[in-house]
Design a protein around this motif. Structure first.
Motif, PDB file in Angstrom:
ATOM      1  N   GLU A  76       0.847  -1.055  -0.093  1.00 12.72           N
ATOM      2  CA  GLU A  76       0.050  -0.126  -0.020  1.00 12.72           C
ATOM      3  C   GLU A  76       1.044   1.265  -0.091  1.00 12.72           C
ATOM      4  O   GLU A  76       2.128   1.325   0.551  1.00 12.72           O
ATOM      5  CB  GLU A  76      -0.773   0.097   1.348  1.00 12.72           C
ATOM      6  CG  GLU A  76      -1.746  -1.200   1.377  1.00 12.72           C
ATOM      7  CD  GLU A  76      -2.331  -1.398   2.870  1.00 12.72           C
ATOM      8  OE1 GLU A  76      -3.473  -1.956   2.931  1.00 12.72           O
ATOM      9  OE2 GLU A  76      -1.728  -0.945   3.564  1.00 12.72           O
TER      10      GLU A  76
ATOM     11  N   ASN B 116      -2.945  -0.619  -2.862  1.00 19.95           N
ATOM     12  CA  ASN B 116      -3.878   0.314  -3.153  1.00 19.95           C
ATOM     13  C   ASN B 116      -3.205   1.623  -2.871  1.00 19.95           C
ATOM     14  O   ASN B 116      -2.277   1.726  -1.951  1.00 19.95           O
ATOM     15  CB  ASN B 116      -4.914   0.307  -2.188  1.00 19.95           C
ATOM     16  CG  ASN B 116      -5.990  -1.068  -2.166  1.00 19.95           C
ATOM     17  OD1 ASN B 116      -5.971  -1.451  -3.252  1.00 19.95           O
ATOM     18  ND2 ASN B 116      -6.368  -1.488  -1.180  1.00 19.95           N
ATOM     19  N   GLY B 117      -3.453   2.667  -3.576  1.00 18.45           N
ATOM     20  CA  GLY B 117      -2.921   3.948  -3.324  1.00 18.45           C
ATOM     21  C   GLY B 117      -1.452   4.090  -4.006  1.00 18.45           C
ATOM     22  O   GLY B 117      -0.548   4.113  -3.351  1.00 18.45           O
TER      23      GLY B 117
ATOM     24  N   TYR C 177      -1.775   6.722   0.301  1.00 17.87           N
ATOM     25  CA  TYR C 177      -2.666   5.977   0.815  1.00 17.87           C
ATOM     26  C   TYR C 177      -3.027   6.439   2.351  1.00 17.87           C
ATOM     27  O   TYR C 177      -2.017   6.752   3.069  1.00 17.87           O
ATOM     28  CB  TYR C 177      -2.017   4.516   1.189  1.00 17.87           C
ATOM     29  CG  TYR C 177      -3.022   3.528   1.962  1.00 17.87           C
ATOM     30  CD1 TYR C 177      -3.815   2.659   1.388  1.00 17.87           C
ATOM     31  CD2 TYR C 177      -2.923   3.503   3.282  1.00 17.87           C
ATOM     32  CE1 TYR C 177      -4.583   1.684   1.897  1.00 17.87           C
ATOM     33  CE2 TYR C 177      -3.823   2.776   4.129  1.00 17.87           C
ATOM     34  CZ  TYR C 177      -4.731   1.749   3.402  1.00 17.87           C
ATOM     35  OH  TYR C 177      -5.421   0.667   4.217  1.00 17.87           O
TER      36      TYR C 177
ATOM     37  N   HIS D   4      -5.169   6.355   6.016  1.00 19.04           N
ATOM     38  CA  HIS D   4      -6.385   5.383   6.954  1.00 19.04           C
ATOM     39  C   HIS D   4      -6.380   6.943   7.848  1.00 19.04           C
ATOM     40  O   HIS D   4      -5.785   6.623   8.840  1.00 19.04           O
ATOM     41  CB  HIS D   4      -5.940   4.540   7.570  1.00 19.04           C
ATOM     42  CG  HIS D   4      -6.912   3.615   8.123  1.00 19.04           C
ATOM     43  ND1 HIS D   4      -6.667   2.567   8.906  1.00 19.04           N
ATOM     44  CD2 HIS D   4      -8.068   3.858   8.674  1.00 19.04           C
ATOM     45  CE1 HIS D   4      -7.671   2.035   9.540  1.00 19.04           C
ATOM     46  NE2 HIS D   4      -8.552   3.084   9.553  1.00 19.04           N
TER      47      HIS D   4
ATOM     48  N   CYS E  76      -1.657   0.843  -9.871  1.00 22.38           N
ATOM     49  CA  CYS E  76      -1.887   0.041  -8.502  1.00 22.38           C
ATOM     50  C   CYS E  76      -3.270  -0.868  -8.727  1.00 22.38           C
ATOM     51  O   CYS E  76      -3.832  -0.842  -9.873  1.00 22.38           O
ATOM     52  CB  CYS E  76      -1.977   0.965  -7.455  1.00 22.38           C
ATOM     53  SG  CYS E  76      -3.201   2.095  -7.473  1.00 22.38           S
TER      54      CYS E  76
ATOM     55  N   ARG F 282      -5.878  -0.329  -6.547  1.00 25.86           N
ATOM     56  CA  ARG F 282      -7.114   0.767  -6.433  1.00 25.86           C
ATOM     57  C   ARG F 282      -6.670   1.954  -6.121  1.00 25.86           C
ATOM     58  O   ARG F 282      -6.083   2.204  -5.164  1.00 25.86           O
ATOM     59  CB  ARG F 282      -8.124   0.081  -5.302  1.00 25.86           C
ATOM     60  CG  ARG F 282      -8.726  -1.432  -5.483  1.00 25.86           C
ATOM     61  CD  ARG F 282      -9.652  -1.535  -4.317  1.00 25.86           C
ATOM     62  NE  ARG F 282     -10.222  -2.778  -4.344  1.00 25.86           N
ATOM     63  CZ  ARG F 282     -11.188  -3.373  -3.655  1.00 25.86           C
ATOM     64  NH1 ARG F 282     -11.432  -2.732  -2.481  1.00 25.86           N
ATOM     65  NH2 ARG F 282     -11.831  -4.473  -3.876  1.00 25.86           N
ATOM     66  N   GLY F 283      -7.013   2.957  -7.087  1.00 24.67           N
ATOM     67  CA  GLY F 283      -6.998   4.339  -6.792  1.00 24.67           C
ATOM     68  C   GLY F 283      -5.414   4.885  -6.681  1.00 24.67           C
ATOM     69  O   GLY F 283      -4.731   4.280  -5.816  1.00 24.67           O
ATOM     70  N   THR F 284      -5.357   5.683  -7.349  1.00 25.26           N
ATOM     71  CA  THR F 284      -3.974   6.762  -7.026  1.00 25.26           C
ATOM     72  C   THR F 284      -4.117   7.162  -6.063  1.00 25.26           C
ATOM     73  O   THR F 284      -2.915   7.251  -5.173  1.00 25.26           O
ATOM     74  CB  THR F 284      -3.943   8.059  -8.461  1.00 25.26           C
ATOM     75  OG1 THR F 284      -4.312   7.183  -9.635  1.00 25.26           O
ATOM     76  CG2 THR F 284      -2.773   8.808  -7.956  1.00 25.26           C
TER      77      THR F 284
ATOM     78  N   TYR G 133      -5.957   6.497  -2.315  1.00 25.80           N
ATOM     79  CA  TYR G 133      -6.928   5.639  -1.720  1.00 25.80           C
ATOM     80  C   TYR G 133      -6.975   6.050  -0.311  1.00 25.80           C
ATOM     81  O   TYR G 133      -5.945   6.113   0.608  1.00 25.80           O
ATOM     82  CB  TYR G 133      -6.365   4.187  -1.728  1.00 25.80           C
ATOM     83  CG  TYR G 133      -7.178   3.193  -1.314  1.00 25.80           C
ATOM     84  CD1 TYR G 133      -7.977   2.594  -2.146  1.00 25.80           C
ATOM     85  CD2 TYR G 133      -7.020   3.043   0.030  1.00 25.80           C
ATOM     86  CE1 TYR G 133      -8.836   1.598  -1.766  1.00 25.80           C
ATOM     87  CE2 TYR G 133      -8.002   1.665   0.492  1.00 25.80           C
ATOM     88  CZ  TYR G 133      -8.892   1.126  -0.434  1.00 25.80           C
ATOM     89  OH  TYR G 133      -9.728   0.306   0.088  1.00 25.80           O
TER      90      TYR G 133
ATOM     91  N   GLY H 165     -11.059   2.251  -9.885  1.00 25.88           N
ATOM     92  CA  GLY H 165     -10.655   3.673  -9.736  1.00 25.88           C
ATOM     93  C   GLY H 165      -9.506   4.278  -9.914  1.00 25.88           C
ATOM     94  O   GLY H 165      -8.429   4.335  -9.073  1.00 25.88           O
TER      95      GLY H 165
ATOM     96  N   GLY I 253      -8.962   7.710  -7.906  1.00 26.77           N
ATOM     97  CA  GLY I 253      -9.003   7.465  -6.480  1.00 26.77           C
ATOM     98  C   GLY I 253     -10.335   6.725  -6.076  1.00 26.77           C
ATOM     99  O   GLY I 253     -11.009   6.455  -7.142  1.00 26.77           O
TER     100      GLY I 253
END
Length: 276
Positions: free
Chosen positions: A196, A223-224, A228, A230, A246, A248-250, A252, A273, A276
């Motif tokens: 990630e 992801n990301g 990334y 959180h 990646c 999922r998502g540039t 995330y 995505g 994103g």
């Protein structure tokens, strides 16, 4: 107490614990120094600075601005655990106009690890640094860190190949660090995270990226690819993202109240995505 280390060279020094060149329990001013091929079996391949300041009420700002590493080169340094070139267990420190290149860590933070609040990372370059786990260039567990006018290029790690803030093992509720940090006017290029956060991996709230450029970063199995996060209340403002890849998502983000404003996403690829 303040120690000054100026215009000095440190080459091929090794220790079995912390701080291959220097272990300091006082505030330090390090300027115009060269650290090359330094090694510590534990933390801080070249420098271990242990000077947490809990009360700054009696310390002039001019003195606080003097604490840190300035106008220096740190190359081919390594640590068995965290902070390939340096480990800073200190608040109110500054790193400015420093080159970190070809440094490595056996765990986190290929170039440097910062544990302390109100730090500044200014006009500094990170090239070809690696960490086995997190933070190929920088790892940080603190609040109110400012990263400004920096370049992160060709750094690698599992998570956050350029920059890892706090740590993925914390629960979101009640985490003590990773809040109110800013990345400003900085460039992230060709950084590779195998999991990630191809460039940046953040756990914490109220963090922001402003006027940054992300180019050709990868999260090869996660992801990301660029960022990334959180955490809640994240902001990405006036930033540009080009040629990322990646799962999922540039960008995330897991969290509430995210703002992405006046930013550009072009030629990014993901299984879900692309932007994103």
């Amino acid at each position: 107490i303040l120690v000054s280390i100026i215009s000095s060279n440190f080459n091929h020094n090794n220790v079995t614990n912390n701080g291959g060149s220097l272990f300091l329990n006082v505030g330090a001013y390090v300027s115009n120094c060269v650290f090359d091929s330094e090694h510590a079996d534990n933390d801080g391949g070249a420098i271990y600075l242990n000077s947490i300041i809990t009360d700054t009420s009696s310390i002039p700002q001019s003195i606080l601005d003097y604490l840190g590493v300035f106008n220096s080169n740190m190359t081919h340094c390594s640590a068995g655990h965290d902070g390939g070139a340096g480990y800073i267990n200190a608040s109110h420190g500054t790193v400015r106009d420093v080159l970190f290149a070809y440094c490595s860590a056996g765990h986190d933070a290929g170039a440097g690890y910062v544990n302390g609040n109100y730090g500044k990372l200014l006009s500094t370059t990170f090239i070809n640094n690696t960490a086995t786990e997190r933070g190929g260039a920088i790892g940080s567990s603190q609040n109110y860190l400012v990263v400004e006018n920096c370049l992160f290029e060709n750094n690698t790690a599992k998570r956050g190949s350029a920059y890892m803030l706090a740590g993925i093992d914390h629960g979101l509720d009640g985490i003590p660090e990773g809040h109110y940090n800013s990345i400003i006017n900085s460039t992230f290029k060709n950084n590779v995270g195998t999991e990630e956060g191809g460039a940046v991996h953040i756990t914490g709230n109220n963090n922001k990226a402003i006027n940054c450029t992300f180019l050709d970063n990868y999260a090869t199995e996660g992801n990301g690819s660029a960022i990334y996060v959180h955490g809640n209340n994240s902001s990405v403002i006036d930033s540009e993202f080009y040629h990322h890849e990646c799962s999922r998502g540039t960008v995330y983000i897991i969290g509430d109240n995210t703002i992405i404003d006046n930013s550009i996403f072009e030629n990014n690829t993901a299984s879900r995505g692309g932007a994103g």
